[in-house]
Structure formats: structure tokens, C-alpha cells
Design an enzyme around this catalytic site. Structure first.
Site, PDB file in Angstrom:
ATOM      1  CB  SER A   1      43.304  43.928  34.435  1.00  0.00           C
ATOM      2  OG  SER A   1      43.306  44.742  35.593  1.00  0.00           O
TER       3      SER A   1
ATOM      4  CE1 TYR B   1      38.081  45.774  34.157  1.00  0.00           C
ATOM      5  CE2 TYR B   1      39.640  45.065  35.840  1.00  0.00           C
ATOM      6  CZ  TYR B   1      39.384  45.694  34.642  1.00  0.00           C
ATOM      7  OH  TYR B   1      40.408  46.245  33.913  1.00  0.00           O
TER       8      TYR B   1
END
Length: 253
Positions: free
Chosen positions: A145, A158
């Protein structure tokens, strides 16, 4: 692509979003595709949506954070297709965007299980198959990401898992060398999926302002995954970033 066998790809989190787009691109690229996720009905619908059939696709329900379910997933894959050439570790989730000190242990662990343990467990099983199959080897692609490089506000679980994915990617790339196993990471910024709808509406920025962010067609991500997958195993894209061109990431956004 090799003419000696039909290549097989496994996509986790394949019921929607990036996973579904990657499954579509891989199928169109000539792969037989195993789609997995927690919701079997959604996987079956995704298989239909991408133009798949029982001849070239298999849908298997699996929570990738649970070791026994992952073992059963790979058992079903091996029984149906006999080998694995590409694993796309895509399944993941986030926690509520609240201060880190307000997160529960369960919320923290849910993200770790889905994002990090899931990638580890699926990679373990894929490596076991790739080492013993003929021809030997294969490719693992991990969904990192932009958060693997820079966090958004209020995203500790996350962001921590996505930083960890980078270490897992490099370790697999190193340890896989003797067995013709390549491993790379794709870092994605603002693909237009259900998960990124808040970014289009307006999302908290590092300066505490709220701004709408540009997004890109998720099919561009699918095609990028296919490009990584189709390389000969003598070549590896260790890290790729694909992002909406004008999103606030490069520079001091």
C-alpha cells in the site's frame, strides 16, 4: 508464457475491488484462477462477472488468517489444478479511524490476522507447492500500500502491517532464490473501489484538513499485477507503486 503447462494463479480477497480486478486480468491473460475470500456467494458472483467458468476458475471460501482454512484452500487448489504459479496476497482490512489508544486489542489483532498473518500463511503453503512441483518455482505478489511508505492519520494497525509486508516480501524474495521463487510487492494508491469511496467524498489529511482525493480505475491495478505475474522467473519487479497521478502522496501533501 510457457507452453508446457497452463499457469495457475491464486488471488486472495478476490470477491471485490482490487482482488476481483486482478482475477479478471489474470484470467484474460490466460491463467486458470482460484478466487478466495470469506464470502463464497460473493466469490461465485465475481467469477461470473469476470467471465470465468468452472473450467478455468475455482471459488473457495477461506479466512486467510486461519491456518486450517488456508491448508484446506491449498488442498482444493492442488486437487483441482495440480500446481500454483502465482499467488497474489491481496486480502486485507483496516481498523476504525480512531486514535490508537482507543483501539481494542481485538481490532488490532483482526487487522494483523487479515493483512500480515494471512499473507504469511498463504505464502508458506504456496512455497511448499512451488518447491516440489515440476517445473519448480513460481511468483508471489504481495499487496502493500502507499501506507507501506507513509501513513494516513489514525491508521496504526493498517500502516504497521503494510510496513511489515515489505519485510516479508524481501525475505521471501531472498529465501526463494534457490527454488526459482520470485517475490514482489505492489503498492497501490487510491484505486476506485468500495474501500476508497471515503477518499472521493473527503478524507482526513496530515494537516487535519479534510479533502477529496483523486482515484484511478481499479482495472489499471489488475493489469499491473498481470504484468508482474507474466515476467519470466529470471526477472522480478521487487517493488511497484501504482497510484492516482494527482493524489496527495508525492511531496509534502
Amino acid at each position: 508464457m510457457s507452453t508446457t503447462h497452463t499457469k495457475v494463479a491464486l488471488v486472495t480477497g478476490a470477491g471485490a475491488g482490487i482482488g476481483k480486478a486482478a482475477a479478471k486480468a489474470l484470467l484474460q491473460g490466460g491463467y486458470q484462477v482460484v478466487l478466495t475470500g470469506r464470502n463464497l456467494d460473493r466469490l461465485k458472483q465475481a467469477m461470473i462477472d469476470i467471465g470465468g467458468s468452472s473450467e478455468n476458475c475455482l471459488a473457495v471460501a477461506c479466512d486467510v488468517g486461519k491456518p486450517e482454512q488456508v491448508k484446506n484452500l491449498f488442498k482444493a487448489l492442488k486437487e483441482r489444478f495440480g500446481r500454483i504459479d502465482v499467488l497474489f496476497n491481496n486480502a486485507g482490512m483496516g481498523a476504525p479511524a480512531i486514535p490508537m489508544e482507543d483501539l481494542s486489542y481485538e481490532q488490532w489483532m483482526n487487522v494483523l490476522h487479515a493483512n500480515l498473518s494471512g499473507a504469511f500463511l498463504c505464502s508458506q503453503e504456496a512455497i511448499r507447492m512451488m518447491k516440489t512441483q515440476s517445473p519448480q518455482g513460481g511468483r508471489i505478489i504481495n499487496n502493500g500500500s502507499i501506507s507501506a511508505h507513509a501513513p494516513r492519520p489514525l491508521s496504526a494497525p493498517y500502516t504497521a502491517t503494510k510496513h511489515a509486508i515489505t519485510g516479508l516480501t524481501k525475505t521471501i524474495a531472498l529465501d526463494g532464490r534457490p527454488f526459482n521463487i520470485a517475490c514482489g510487492q505492489i503498492d497501490i494508491g487510491n484505486a476506485a473501489t468500495e474501500m476508497t469511496e471515503p477518499m472521493a467524498a473527503g478524507i482526513l489529511q496530515a494537516d487535519q484538513s479534510v479533502k477529496a482525493e483523486p482515484r484511478m480505475d481499479v482495472d489499471h491495478v489488475g493489469k499491473a499485477v498481470l504484468h508482474m505475474a507474466q515476467l519470466p522467473l529470471e526477472s522480478n519487479i521487487l517493488s511497484m507503486t501504482i497510484m492516482a497521478t494527482n493524489m496527495p502522496y508525492v511531496g509534502r501533501g
